[in-house]
Design a protein around this motif. Structure first.
Motif, PDB file in Angstrom:
ATOM      1  N   ALA A 186       0.837  -1.205   0.000  1.00 17.32           N
ATOM      2  CA  ALA A 186       0.000   0.000   0.000  1.00 17.32           C
ATOM      3  C   ALA A 186       0.874   1.257   0.000  1.00 17.32           C
ATOM      4  O   ALA A 186       0.610   2.224  -0.726  1.00 17.32           O
ATOM      5  N   SER A 189       2.495   1.713  -3.400  1.00 21.23           N
ATOM      6  CA  SER A 189       1.516   2.236  -4.361  1.00 21.23           C
ATOM      7  C   SER A 189       1.387   3.747  -4.194  1.00 21.23           C
ATOM      8  O   SER A 189       1.406   4.493  -5.176  1.00 21.23           O
ATOM      9  N   ALA A 190       1.282   4.185  -2.942  1.00 25.76           N
ATOM     10  CA  ALA A 190       1.153   5.623  -2.685  1.00 25.76           C
ATOM     11  C   ALA A 190       2.402   6.366  -3.165  1.00 25.76           C
ATOM     12  O   ALA A 190       2.305   7.449  -3.745  1.00 25.76           O
ATOM     13  N   VAL A 194      -0.121   5.335  -7.597  1.00 28.26           N
ATOM     14  CA  VAL A 194      -1.187   4.533  -8.212  1.00 28.26           C
ATOM     15  C   VAL A 194      -2.066   3.943  -7.107  1.00 28.26           C
ATOM     16  O   VAL A 194      -1.633   3.811  -5.963  1.00 28.26           O
ATOM     17  N   GLU A 195      -3.278   3.612  -7.498  1.00 28.59           N
ATOM     18  CA  GLU A 195      -4.217   3.108  -6.492  1.00 28.59           C
ATOM     19  C   GLU A 195      -3.806   1.732  -5.969  1.00 28.59           C
ATOM     20  O   GLU A 195      -3.800   1.485  -4.773  1.00 28.59           O
ATOM     21  N   LYS A 196      -3.437   0.846  -6.890  1.00 26.17           N
ATOM     22  CA  LYS A 196      -3.127  -0.520  -6.484  1.00 26.17           C
ATOM     23  C   LYS A 196      -2.076  -1.081  -7.431  1.00 26.17           C
ATOM     24  O   LYS A 196      -2.125  -0.840  -8.636  1.00 26.17           O
TER      25      LYS A 196
END
Ligand SMILES: Nc1ncnc2c1ncn2[C@@H]1O[C@H](COP(=O)(O)OP(=O)(O)OP(=O)(O)O)[C@@H](O)[C@H]1O
Ligand SMILES: [Mg+2]
Length: 316
Positions: A186, A189-190, A194-196
């Motif tokens: 997570a 991604s941050a 990107v979201e995921k």
């Protein structure tokens, strides 16, 4: 090699158990267990368990602050404490023994002024550690950009800065550039906006951080799947052994402790990541806030060294 850990938002962790949590009833609880908590402090505890030494730098105040200092000193951990007004925060966790569910209550902490945080940085500047580990959230009162300052200080004193945090605090520090990042999926991604991320995108995402100068080494922790070690020279998957999981609390901090200790012993990046996974996985075998048993770490480390190779360069 000198190691300093920085915990700007430390806590006293109180835990107890009760048979069942029922509202409006008087609930009988087991004797309260009190631990020193907060990211960097956990890392210092882990290093100590591995037979290493570090100085835990943190602000503390009130009775909780005194208690926190005392617990660490009694455990043989070197501290450098900046005294503050107000009370160090405390967290309470109650485990319901009938269901084995843990209820965690986090109480608000005192605000930390920039001057008080600055006093922590002065301790670091004076100590001139080879490795500086900061872990955990920022306390109320400090701007979310604060770890940028820590990164700048680390560069000035030539300390290798390892940061394990999340949210905006992590993004800001990554912009400034540091030595090693240990994001989970997570957080990675941050970091790349990107979201995921899918598993097969993790290596490219981590490499993009290195290319834009955020850090030199990325260790993406993947929970039960171990981690992905990424440097400019390549990447490698270190699998986690299958263990009987009790609680994942402290897994990330244990992993960081193993990694920084390995680095301070002159180990390679591969060995660093292997020991990190061994410590993280060993931490999940213990209940509650307890980190890991060194003998479990050794057993898991041996397993990873023996069998981990089979997974090298696996494409997930
Ligand atoms: N279920 C599990 N089984 C085996 N090992 C695990 C498990 N969960 C975590 N670990 C070990 O702990 C390491 C760190 O865990 P994880 O990726 O969950 O970090 P994190 O999300 O930063 O954790 P934290 O919540 O402590 O910050 C993993 O790389 C792995 O070695
Ligand atoms: Mg974490």
């Amino acid at each position: 090699m000198k190691i300093a850990t920085l915990t700007l938002n430390p806590a006293l962790d109180k835990s107890s158990t009760t048979e069942r949590l029922i509202p409006e009833h008087k609930l009988r609880c087991s004797a309260m267990r009190i631990d020193a908590g907060g990211g960097g402090i956990n890392v210092s505890k882990g290093i100590h368990k591995l037979g290493g030494e570090s100085t835990a730098i943190f602000p503390a105040g009130g009775n909780n602050g005194t208690r926190l200092k005392q617990i660490l000193t009694d455990a043989g951990i070197v501290t450098s404490v900046v005294d503050i007004d107000g009370e160090t925060r405390e967290n309470i966790s109650i485990t319901e023994s009938s269901s084995n569910l843990q209820y965690r209550f986090t109480l608000p902490g005192v605000e930390l002024t920039e001057a008080q945080a600055e006093a922590c940085l002065e301790r670091i500047e004076r100590m001139k550690p080879d490795y500086l580990v900061a872990s955990g959230s920022l306390p109320p009162g400090l701007p979310e950009t604060y770890y940028e300052k820590v990164a700048q200080l680390a560069r000035r004193i030539n300390a290798r800065f390892i940061l394990d945090t999340s949210g905006k605090a992590l993004l800001c520090a990554a912009k400034e550039g540091l030595f090693l990042l240990k994001p989970n999926l997570a957080e990675l991604s941050a970091l790349v906006g990107v979201e995921k991320l899918e598993m097969n995108q993790v290596d490219d995402a981590a490499l993009s951080l290195i290319k834009k100068g955020s850090c030199e080494v990325v260790v993406v922790s993947l929970g039960p799947q171990g981690c992905l070690l990424v440097t400019k020279d390549g990447f490698e998957h270190i699998p986690a052994p299958t263990v009987k999981k009790q609680s994942t609390v402290g897994a990330g901090d244990s992993m960081v402790a193993g990694m920084v200790w390995a680095l301070s012993q002159g180990k390679s990046y591969r060995e660093m990541a292997q020991l990190g996974v061994a410590c993280g996985s060993a931490a999940t075998m213990n209940k509650g806030t307890e980190l890991f048993h060194p003998r479990e770490v050794q057993r898991l480390y041996d397993w990873i060294q023996q069998y981990g190779d089979r997974y090298r360069f696996t494409d997930f």
